[in-house]
Design a protein around this motif. Structure first.
Motif, PDB file in Angstrom:
ATOM      1  N   PHE A 114     -63.393  -3.008  18.147  1.00 54.16           N
ATOM      2  CA  PHE A 114     -62.227  -2.925  19.042  1.00 54.16           C
ATOM      3  C   PHE A 114     -61.366  -4.165  18.881  1.00 54.16           C
ATOM      4  O   PHE A 114     -61.875  -5.273  18.664  1.00 54.16           O
ATOM      5  CB  PHE A 114     -62.680  -2.825  20.505  1.00 54.16           C
ATOM      6  N   HIS A 115     -60.059  -3.979  19.030  1.00 56.73           N
ATOM      7  CA  HIS A 115     -59.108  -5.085  18.933  1.00 56.73           C
ATOM      8  C   HIS A 115     -57.958  -4.844  19.902  1.00 56.73           C
ATOM      9  O   HIS A 115     -57.338  -3.783  19.875  1.00 56.73           O
ATOM     10  CB  HIS A 115     -58.562  -5.188  17.506  1.00 56.73           C
ATOM     11  N   VAL A 116     -57.697  -5.819  20.770  1.00 53.80           N
ATOM     12  CA  VAL A 116     -56.563  -5.731  21.685  1.00 53.80           C
ATOM     13  C   VAL A 116     -55.313  -6.129  20.896  1.00 53.80           C
ATOM     14  O   VAL A 116     -55.138  -7.300  20.540  1.00 53.80           O
ATOM     15  CB  VAL A 116     -56.741  -6.646  22.920  1.00 53.80           C
ATOM     16  N   GLU A 117     -54.483  -5.151  20.575  1.00 59.62           N
ATOM     17  CA  GLU A 117     -53.252  -5.399  19.807  1.00 59.62           C
ATOM     18  C   GLU A 117     -52.232  -6.161  20.645  1.00 59.62           C
ATOM     19  O   GLU A 117     -51.564  -7.055  20.162  1.00 59.62           O
ATOM     20  CB  GLU A 117     -52.619  -4.070  19.370  1.00 59.62           C
ATOM     21  N   ASN A 118     -52.097  -5.728  21.891  1.00 55.37           N
ATOM     22  CA  ASN A 118     -51.196  -6.365  22.849  1.00 55.37           C
ATOM     23  C   ASN A 118     -51.677  -5.936  24.233  1.00 55.37           C
ATOM     24  O   ASN A 118     -52.604  -5.131  24.328  1.00 55.37           O
ATOM     25  CB  ASN A 118     -49.730  -5.978  22.573  1.00 55.37           C
ATOM     26  N   PRO A 119     -51.105  -6.460  25.308  1.00 51.83           N
ATOM     27  CA  PRO A 119     -51.624  -6.125  26.647  1.00 51.83           C
ATOM     28  C   PRO A 119     -51.592  -4.634  27.000  1.00 51.83           C
ATOM     29  O   PRO A 119     -52.206  -4.229  27.983  1.00 51.83           O
ATOM     30  CB  PRO A 119     -50.717  -6.922  27.586  1.00 51.83           C
ATOM     31  N   LEU A 120     -50.913  -3.808  26.199  1.00 51.94           N
ATOM     32  CA  LEU A 120     -50.817  -2.384  26.508  1.00 51.94           C
ATOM     33  C   LEU A 120     -51.385  -1.491  25.412  1.00 51.94           C
ATOM     34  O   LEU A 120     -51.207  -0.269  25.458  1.00 51.94           O
ATOM     35  CB  LEU A 120     -49.350  -2.005  26.775  1.00 51.94           C
TER      36      LEU A 120
END
Length: 198
Positions: A114-120
Motif C-alpha cells: 500500500f502507498h498513500v499517494e496523497n491525502p485523498l
C-alpha cells in the motif's frame, strides 16, 4: 504524415474505449453499490470491480482504518488472517490477507503493498514479502492492483470509490466465483463503512 498520425491516434483511443467497457451495476446492499467491467479480450480479459459508498468520517481516519491490523478483520468478514507490516516510509505498508473460501475450493491469500499517494488516494498492488511466502493449500491471488479514492462531500461525508483488479483464478469457474466475489466485496465495504463511522 500528420493525417496518418491523427488517424492512428483516433484508432488507438477507439480500441482502448472498446476494450475497457463501461462499469455496470452488479450488486447493491443499502447504500453500497458494486460495479464491474471487463478490460481486454478473451482469456486475457481482467475484471475491474468498483465499490462506491458514503462514509461519515474524514479521509485521514479512513486511511488509518486501512492500516490498522486490529480492526482489519472487523471489516474483512471472510478473512481468516489479516496482518499489517509497516514499511520504512511512513506512507507505505504491507498487508497480508488470507480469505476463507467455501469447500471444495482452497483458501485464497494475497500480499499487498500500500502507498498513500496523497491525502485523498491510496494505491495498492500485489507484492512479495519474506514474512508471507505462498503456502500449499492456498491459492495466491496475483496481479492485484487498485486504489481507494476519497472525495470529501458536504456535512462531513466522504464518498469512497474502491477499485480492484486481479488476475483471473482459473481454478474457480466464473459461475461459482462471481456470486462469492460480489457478495464478499459488498459485505466487506458495508463493514468498512460501519467501522469508519464509529
Amino acid at each position: 504524415m500528420k493525417l496518418t498520425s491523427f488517424i492512428l491516434m483516433i484508432q488507438l483511443l477507439t480500441t482502448t474505449a472498446l476494450r475497457a467497457a463501461d462499469f455496470r451495476l452488479v450488486k447493491q446492499s443499502g447504500d453500497v453499490f458494486l460495479y464491474e467491467r471487463w478490460i481486454g479480450d478473451g482469456d486475457a480479459a481482467v475484471r475491474e470491480l468498483k465499490a462506491v459508498f458514503l462514509v461519515k468520517a474524514n479521509a485521514s481516519s479512513i486511511i488509518s482504518l486501512l492500516r490498522d491490523p486490529q480492526r482489519g478483520p472487523g471489516w474483512n468478514p471472510s478473512a481468516r488472517e489479516y496482518k499489517v507490516l509497516p514499511a520504512p516510509e511512513p506512507d507505505k505498508w504491507i498487508n497480508y490477507i488470507r480469505y476463507a473460501i467455501p469447500w471444495p475450493f482452497e483458501d485464497q491469500d494475497c500480499c499487498l503493498s500500500f502507498h498513500v499517494e496523497n491525502p485523498l488516494e491510496v494505491r495498492f498492488e500485489s507484492t512479495q514479502h519474506p514474512a508471507f511466502p505462498p503456502e500449499e493449500g492456498r491459492t495466491r491471488l496475483t496481479g492485484v492492483r487498485g486504489r481507494w479514492l476519497l472525495e470529501p462531500r458536504n456535512s462531513g461525508f466522504v464518498q469512497v470509490q474502491y477499485y480492484i483488479t486481479t488476475n483471473r483464478n482459473r481454478k474457480l469457474p466464473r459461475w461459482a466465483s462471481d456470486p462469492i466475489v460480489h457478495s464478499n466485496l459488498v459485505k466487506t465495504m458495508t463493514q468498512f463503512k460501519h467501522l469508519a463511522e464509529q
